[in-house]
Write a protein that holds these residues in place. Sequence first.
Motif, PDB file in Angstrom:
ATOM      1  N   SER A 159      13.423  43.046  35.908  1.00 32.95           N
ATOM      2  CA  SER A 159      12.785  43.592  35.082  1.00 32.95           C
ATOM      3  C   SER A 159      13.143  43.241  33.550  1.00 32.95           C
ATOM      4  CB  SER A 159      13.006  45.280  34.999  1.00 32.95           C
ATOM      5  OG  SER A 159      12.408  45.897  33.742  1.00 32.95           O
ATOM      6  N   PRO A 160      12.167  43.153  32.706  1.00 32.55           N
ATOM      7  CA  PRO A 160      12.330  42.521  31.296  1.00 32.55           C
ATOM      8  C   PRO A 160      13.154  43.537  30.660  1.00 32.55           C
ATOM      9  CG  PRO A 160      10.050  43.197  31.541  1.00 32.55           C
ATOM     10  CD  PRO A 160      10.564  43.189  32.838  1.00 32.55           C
ATOM     11  N   LYS A 161      13.465  44.608  31.056  1.00 31.42           N
ATOM     12  CA  LYS A 161      14.210  45.598  30.488  1.00 31.42           C
ATOM     13  C   LYS A 161      15.843  45.583  30.920  1.00 31.42           C
ATOM     14  CE  LYS A 161      10.532  49.092  30.112  1.00 31.42           C
ATOM     15  NZ  LYS A 161      10.137  50.453  30.419  1.00 31.42           N
ATOM     16  N   ALA A 162      15.805  45.004  32.126  1.00 27.90           N
ATOM     17  CA  ALA A 162      17.537  44.879  32.575  1.00 27.90           C
ATOM     18  C   ALA A 162      18.391  44.245  31.620  1.00 27.90           C
ATOM     19  CB  ALA A 162      17.309  44.333  33.967  1.00 27.90           C
ATOM     20  N   ARG A 163      19.535  44.859  31.231  1.00 26.89           N
ATOM     21  CA  ARG A 163      20.638  44.442  30.594  1.00 26.89           C
ATOM     22  C   ARG A 163      21.738  43.786  31.378  1.00 26.89           C
ATOM     23  NH1 ARG A 163      22.095  49.128  26.443  1.00 26.89           N
ATOM     24  NH2 ARG A 163      23.086  47.342  25.279  1.00 26.89           N
ATOM     25  N   ILE A 164      21.744  44.192  32.614  1.00 29.25           N
ATOM     26  CA  ILE A 164      22.811  43.547  33.489  1.00 29.25           C
ATOM     27  C   ILE A 164      22.302  42.736  34.725  1.00 29.25           C
ATOM     28  CG2 ILE A 164      24.487  44.244  35.169  1.00 29.25           C
ATOM     29  CD1 ILE A 164      24.553  46.961  33.607  1.00 29.25           C
ATOM     30  N   LEU A 165      22.544  41.636  34.936  1.00 29.67           N
ATOM     31  CA  LEU A 165      22.274  40.690  35.900  1.00 29.67           C
ATOM     32  C   LEU A 165      23.190  40.721  36.917  1.00 29.67           C
ATOM     33  CD1 LEU A 165      20.049  38.958  37.461  1.00 29.67           C
ATOM     34  CD2 LEU A 165      21.062  36.903  35.620  1.00 29.67           C
ATOM     35  N   VAL A 166      22.893  41.012  38.150  1.00 26.35           N
ATOM     36  CA  VAL A 166      23.578  40.705  39.215  1.00 26.35           C
ATOM     37  C   VAL A 166      23.504  39.338  40.059  1.00 26.35           C
ATOM     38  CG1 VAL A 166      24.699  41.408  41.506  1.00 26.35           C
ATOM     39  CG2 VAL A 166      24.609  43.104  39.622  1.00 26.35           C
ATOM     40  N   ALA A 167      24.144  38.137  39.961  1.00 26.80           N
ATOM     41  CA  ALA A 167      23.741  37.113  40.577  1.00 26.80           C
ATOM     42  C   ALA A 167      24.801  36.956  41.611  1.00 26.80           C
ATOM     43  CB  ALA A 167      23.915  35.924  39.541  1.00 26.80           C
ATOM     44  N   GLY A 168      24.217  37.073  43.101  1.00 19.95           N
ATOM     45  CA  GLY A 168      24.951  36.878  44.331  1.00 19.95           C
ATOM     46  C   GLY A 168      24.676  35.620  44.962  1.00 19.95           C
ATOM     47  N   GLN A 169      24.964  35.752  46.338  1.00 23.41           N
ATOM     48  CA  GLN A 169      24.827  34.640  47.124  1.00 23.41           C
ATOM     49  C   GLN A 169      23.438  34.365  47.660  1.00 23.41           C
ATOM     50  OE1 GLN A 169      28.341  32.788  49.445  1.00 23.41           O
ATOM     51  NE2 GLN A 169      26.992  33.020  51.050  1.00 23.41           N
ATOM     52  N   ALA A 170      23.297  35.376  48.534  1.00 28.25           N
ATOM     53  CA  ALA A 170      22.130  35.530  49.484  1.00 28.25           C
ATOM     54  C   ALA A 170      21.828  36.707  50.361  1.00 28.25           C
ATOM     55  CB  ALA A 170      21.851  34.212  50.508  1.00 28.25           C
ATOM     56  N   PRO A 171      20.912  37.348  50.861  1.00 26.73           N
ATOM     57  CA  PRO A 171      20.994  38.378  51.428  1.00 26.73           C
ATOM     58  C   PRO A 171      21.700  38.214  52.798  1.00 26.73           C
ATOM     59  CG  PRO A 171      18.711  38.100  50.421  1.00 26.73           C
ATOM     60  CD  PRO A 171      19.620  36.895  50.223  1.00 26.73           C
ATOM     61  N   GLY A 172      22.395  39.169  53.297  1.00 28.11           N
ATOM     62  CA  GLY A 172      22.923  38.996  54.595  1.00 28.11           C
ATOM     63  C   GLY A 172      21.660  39.639  55.704  1.00 28.11           C
ATOM     64  N   PHE A 217      16.939  33.909  47.707  1.00 29.79           N
ATOM     65  CA  PHE A 217      16.420  35.001  47.735  1.00 29.79           C
ATOM     66  C   PHE A 217      16.393  35.308  49.169  1.00 29.79           C
ATOM     67  CE2 PHE A 217      14.062  33.649  43.754  1.00 29.79           C
ATOM     68  CZ  PHE A 217      15.079  34.181  42.862  1.00 29.79           C
ATOM     69  N   CYS A 218      16.290  34.658  50.055  1.00 30.69           N
ATOM     70  CA  CYS A 218      16.061  35.162  51.777  1.00 30.69           C
ATOM     71  C   CYS A 218      17.474  34.940  52.337  1.00 30.69           C
ATOM     72  CB  CYS A 218      15.030  34.136  52.221  1.00 30.69           C
ATOM     73  SG  CYS A 218      13.479  34.539  51.594  1.00 30.69           S
ATOM     74  N   PHE A 219      17.634  35.541  53.549  1.00 28.53           N
ATOM     75  CA  PHE A 219      18.626  35.364  54.403  1.00 28.53           C
ATOM     76  C   PHE A 219      18.585  33.970  54.846  1.00 28.53           C
ATOM     77  CE2 PHE A 219      19.778  36.165  58.896  1.00 28.53           C
ATOM     78  CZ  PHE A 219      21.092  36.198  58.769  1.00 28.53           C
ATOM     79  N   PRO A 220      19.507  33.210  54.961  1.00 27.83           N
ATOM     80  CA  PRO A 220      19.889  31.840  55.362  1.00 27.83           C
ATOM     81  C   PRO A 220      19.890  31.680  56.524  1.00 27.83           C
ATOM     82  CG  PRO A 220      21.168  32.197  53.565  1.00 27.83           C
ATOM     83  CD  PRO A 220      20.661  33.634  53.896  1.00 27.83           C
ATOM     84  N   GLY A 221      20.275  32.697  57.421  1.00 24.96           N
ATOM     85  CA  GLY A 221      20.788  32.735  58.917  1.00 24.96           C
ATOM     86  C   GLY A 221      21.979  32.327  59.213  1.00 24.96           C
ATOM     87  N   TYR A 222      22.241  32.027  60.550  1.00 28.51           N
ATOM     88  CA  TYR A 222      23.479  31.799  61.137  1.00 28.51           C
ATOM     89  C   TYR A 222      23.181  30.251  61.904  1.00 28.51           C
ATOM     90  CZ  TYR A 222      24.588  36.632  60.523  1.00 28.51           C
ATOM     91  OH  TYR A 222      24.594  37.955  60.043  1.00 28.51           O
ATOM     92  N   ASP A 223      24.432  29.575  62.010  1.00 32.16           N
ATOM     93  CA  ASP A 223      24.422  28.195  62.494  1.00 32.16           C
ATOM     94  C   ASP A 223      24.710  28.720  64.113  1.00 32.16           C
ATOM     95  OD1 ASP A 223      27.227  28.590  62.781  1.00 32.16           O
ATOM     96  OD2 ASP A 223      27.424  27.546  61.311  1.00 32.16           O
ATOM     97  N   ARG A 224      24.873  27.689  65.030  1.00 31.17           N
ATOM     98  CA  ARG A 224      24.839  27.981  66.436  1.00 31.17           C
ATOM     99  C   ARG A 224      25.992  28.250  66.622  1.00 31.17           C
ATOM    100  NH1 ARG A 224      22.343  22.134  68.929  1.00 31.17           N
ATOM    101  NH2 ARG A 224      20.220  22.458  68.212  1.00 31.17           N
ATOM    102  N   ASN A 225      27.343  28.302  65.876  1.00 35.45           N
ATOM    103  CA  ASN A 225      28.520  28.831  65.995  1.00 35.45           C
ATOM    104  C   ASN A 225      28.479  30.385  65.524  1.00 35.45           C
ATOM    105  OD1 ASN A 225      29.479  26.662  67.527  1.00 35.45           O
ATOM    106  ND2 ASN A 225      29.792  25.744  65.417  1.00 35.45           N
ATOM    107  N   GLY A 226      27.564  30.789  64.946  1.00 35.27           N
ATOM    108  CA  GLY A 226      27.539  32.077  64.339  1.00 35.27           C
ATOM    109  C   GLY A 226      27.977  32.281  63.087  1.00 35.27           C
ATOM    110  N   GLY A 227      28.226  31.237  62.503  1.00 33.12           N
ATOM    111  CA  GLY A 227      28.685  31.169  60.933  1.00 33.12           C
ATOM    112  C   GLY A 227      27.555  31.260  59.900  1.00 33.12           C
ATOM    113  N   ASP A 228      27.838  31.533  58.807  1.00 27.98           N
ATOM    114  CA  ASP A 228      26.814  31.704  57.610  1.00 27.98           C
ATOM    115  C   ASP A 228      26.416  30.393  57.275  1.00 27.98           C
ATOM    116  OD1 ASP A 228      27.195  34.584  57.626  1.00 27.98           O
ATOM    117  OD2 ASP A 228      28.543  34.405  56.172  1.00 27.98           O
TER     118      ASP A 228
END
Length: 209
Positions: free
Chosen positions: A46-59, A101-112
């Motif tokens: 929102s253009p009103k937001a004073r706080i920005l949370v910059a994370g990694q990616a959705p799980g 912005f999107c969940f990247p998924g898991y590799d074949r070994n179940g890793g992020d």
Amino acid sequence: MPEPVKRVSDDSLLALESSVRRCRICEGRFKATSTSHSPKPIFWCSPKARILVAGQAPGARVHQSGVPFSDPSGDRLRHWMGVSNDEFYDKDRVAILPMAFCFPGYDRNGGDIPPPAICAKTWRDKILQRLDAVETTLLVGGYAQKWHLRSKAPTVTATVRNWEGYAPSAYPLPHPSWRNNAWLKRNPWFETELLPNLRRRIRILMGEN
């Protein structure tokens, strides 16, 4: 200190947000993962937001709910910030923009799988240029820290330990995952020094003195 973002004229943040939600640039990439899922951008601003949370990616759990940080990591992050759920999810107070912005998924070994860099390259500057009200950014994890701070620090620990060099405009944080429980025990200064300062800053930006 973080490099200032060059501001440009804003024709419509809402239109840009709509374009991001239609983005399918990683569709083939996600279909090739073990989860074989479709893109589902999860963020808000929102253009009103004073706080920005910059994370990694959705799980995976957030991918299912469609709500940012609706998981134990989110519970811990809100505790770190000293905010309620209602405060955290007030879009006019807190913008949430992960590095992908999107969940990247898991590799074949179940890793992020790491957040695809193409997401930030395509969209991040365009959105940040329109968030003129942001006064403090929470940089959650190494990906956000390297991008926003152009950090050359060898580790997340080194960046977070130097938090006073970035505050109050930015606070580098470790990821609030349970995987970092051991890190928190090894670095007690995080809870005794950084968090009290962060919480005071958050209260100010929430409109409290």
